[in-house]
Design a protein around this motif. Structure first.
Motif, mmCIF file in Angstrom:
data_model
loop_
_atom_site.group_PDB
_atom_site.id
_atom_site.type_symbol
_atom_site.label_atom_id
_atom_site.label_comp_id
_atom_site.label_asym_id
_atom_site.label_seq_id
_atom_site.Cartn_x
_atom_site.Cartn_y
_atom_site.Cartn_z
ATOM 1 N N ASN A 107 0.857 -1.183 0.000
ATOM 2 C CA ASN A 107 0.000 0.000 0.000
ATOM 3 C C ASN A 107 0.896 1.237 0.000
ATOM 4 O O ASN A 107 1.506 1.572 1.014
ATOM 5 C CB ASN A 107 -0.924 0.003 1.215
ATOM 6 N N GLY A 109 -2.039 -5.679 -12.504
ATOM 7 C CA GLY A 109 -3.105 -5.487 -11.517
ATOM 8 C C GLY A 109 -2.862 -4.356 -10.533
ATOM 9 O O GLY A 109 -3.631 -4.178 -9.592
ATOM 10 N N GLN A 124 -0.407 4.244 -1.314
ATOM 11 C CA GLN A 124 -1.350 5.301 -1.674
ATOM 12 C C GLN A 124 -0.824 6.646 -1.183
ATOM 13 O O GLN A 124 -0.231 6.727 -0.105
ATOM 14 C CB GLN A 124 -2.710 5.052 -1.025
ATOM 15 N N SER A 166 -3.737 -5.377 -16.842
ATOM 16 C CA SER A 166 -4.822 -5.274 -15.848
ATOM 17 C C SER A 166 -4.616 -4.164 -14.820
ATOM 18 O O SER A 166 -5.325 -4.100 -13.818
ATOM 19 C CB SER A 166 -5.042 -6.610 -15.129
ATOM 20 N N ALA A 167 -3.635 -3.285 -15.042
ATOM 21 C CA ALA A 167 -3.430 -2.158 -14.126
ATOM 22 C C ALA A 167 -4.534 -1.127 -14.332
ATOM 23 O O ALA A 167 -5.103 -1.008 -15.412
ATOM 24 C CB ALA A 167 -2.064 -1.527 -14.372
ATOM 25 N N LYS A 168 -4.840 -0.382 -13.280
ATOM 26 C CA LYS A 168 -5.855 0.669 -13.347
ATOM 27 C C LYS A 168 -5.142 2.013 -13.450
ATOM 28 O O LYS A 168 -4.378 2.376 -12.556
ATOM 29 C CB LYS A 168 -6.733 0.618 -12.101
ATOM 30 N N MET A 201 -2.616 4.531 -5.712
ATOM 31 C CA MET A 201 -3.577 5.587 -6.011
ATOM 32 C C MET A 201 -3.105 6.917 -5.435
ATOM 33 O O MET A 201 -2.740 6.995 -4.259
ATOM 34 C CB MET A 201 -4.962 5.266 -5.421
ATOM 35 N N GLN A 208 -4.572 4.690 -10.199
ATOM 36 C CA GLN A 208 -5.586 5.711 -10.462
ATOM 37 C C GLN A 208 -5.210 7.029 -9.779
ATOM 38 O O GLN A 208 -4.874 7.050 -8.596
ATOM 39 C CB GLN A 208 -6.956 5.244 -9.971
ATOM 40 N N ASP A 247 -2.896 -0.626 -8.964
ATOM 41 C CA ASP A 247 -3.876 0.461 -9.021
ATOM 42 C C ASP A 247 -3.123 1.787 -8.979
ATOM 43 O O ASP A 247 -2.595 2.185 -7.941
ATOM 44 C CB ASP A 247 -4.855 0.365 -7.858
ATOM 45 N N LYS A 268 -1.011 -0.884 -4.482
ATOM 46 C CA LYS A 268 -1.960 0.227 -4.382
ATOM 47 C C LYS A 268 -1.155 1.520 -4.415
ATOM 48 O O LYS A 268 -0.501 1.877 -3.433
ATOM 49 C CB LYS A 268 -2.763 0.111 -3.094
#
Length: 181
Positions: free
Chosen positions: A91, A129, A93, A149-151, A113, A133, A131, A111
């Motif tokens: 994580n 995969g 973020q 598959s990454a966002k 984001m 964003q 994230d 993660k």
């Protein structure tokens, strides 16, 4: 077998000195190799401990570290080296990760984001995969990276290098490659 009063020839003396010298060189080389390896490990461990305690580690060497599943939300790792690090499901973020070297790192399911990754290096990294964003990916090097598959919605990607990069849809992008003739 020598008897009392016999002498060694010059070549026998030279051979003995040479053998002793070779033994000393090997011993010193082994000692120095062990000492350097221990020093590097201790330095990496000190950087790891600082990160875990404060979530702040500028210019740290965390290469080859296992940070899988760690909660580093909001961490500051500007100008750090995380080359070949295991960052699966980490994580990060809203973390500050400008100019971080993630070369050949494993970031599956990470993660990221809202993270600031400006000018980071993801060359050869595995971001399947992940994230990303809303992340700042301006000037990021994704050369050879896998983003399957990454966002990426809302991510700022101005100046990002996409060469031999696997995109979220599985297609490979070559638009950022520089061809040398």
């Amino acid at each position: 077998q020598r008897t009392k009063g016999t002498y060694f020839s010059n070549s026998e003396i030279f051979q003995s000195i040479y053998s002793l010298g070779q033994f000393m060189k090997r011993t010193i080389l082994i000692f120095v190799s062990f000492w350097l390896g221990t020093t590097v490990w201790a330095l990496n461990q000190a950087h790891f401990d600082r990160l875990m305690q404060t979530k702040r580690c500028l210019e740290c060497d965390l290469s080859d570290m296992n940070l899988r599943n760690e909660n580093l939300k909001g961490a500051v790792l500007v100008d750090s080296n995380l080359q070949r690090a295991n960052l699966w499901d980490v994580n990060l973020q809203i973390a500050f990760l400008q100019r971080v070297n993630f070369q050949k790192s494993y970031l599956q399911g990470a993660k990221l984001m809202g993270a600031d990754l400006q000018n980071a290096n993801f060359q050869g990294a595995d971001l399947r995969g992940a994230d990303l964003q809303g992340a700042n990916l301006q000037g990021v090097n994704f050369d050879g990276a896998n983003l399957e598959s990454a966002k990426l919605s809302g991510a700022l990607m101005l100046g990002a290098k996409l060469c031999n990069t696997t995109l979220p849809d599985g297609k490979v992008e070559y638009s950022g490659c520089v061809l040398n003739n």
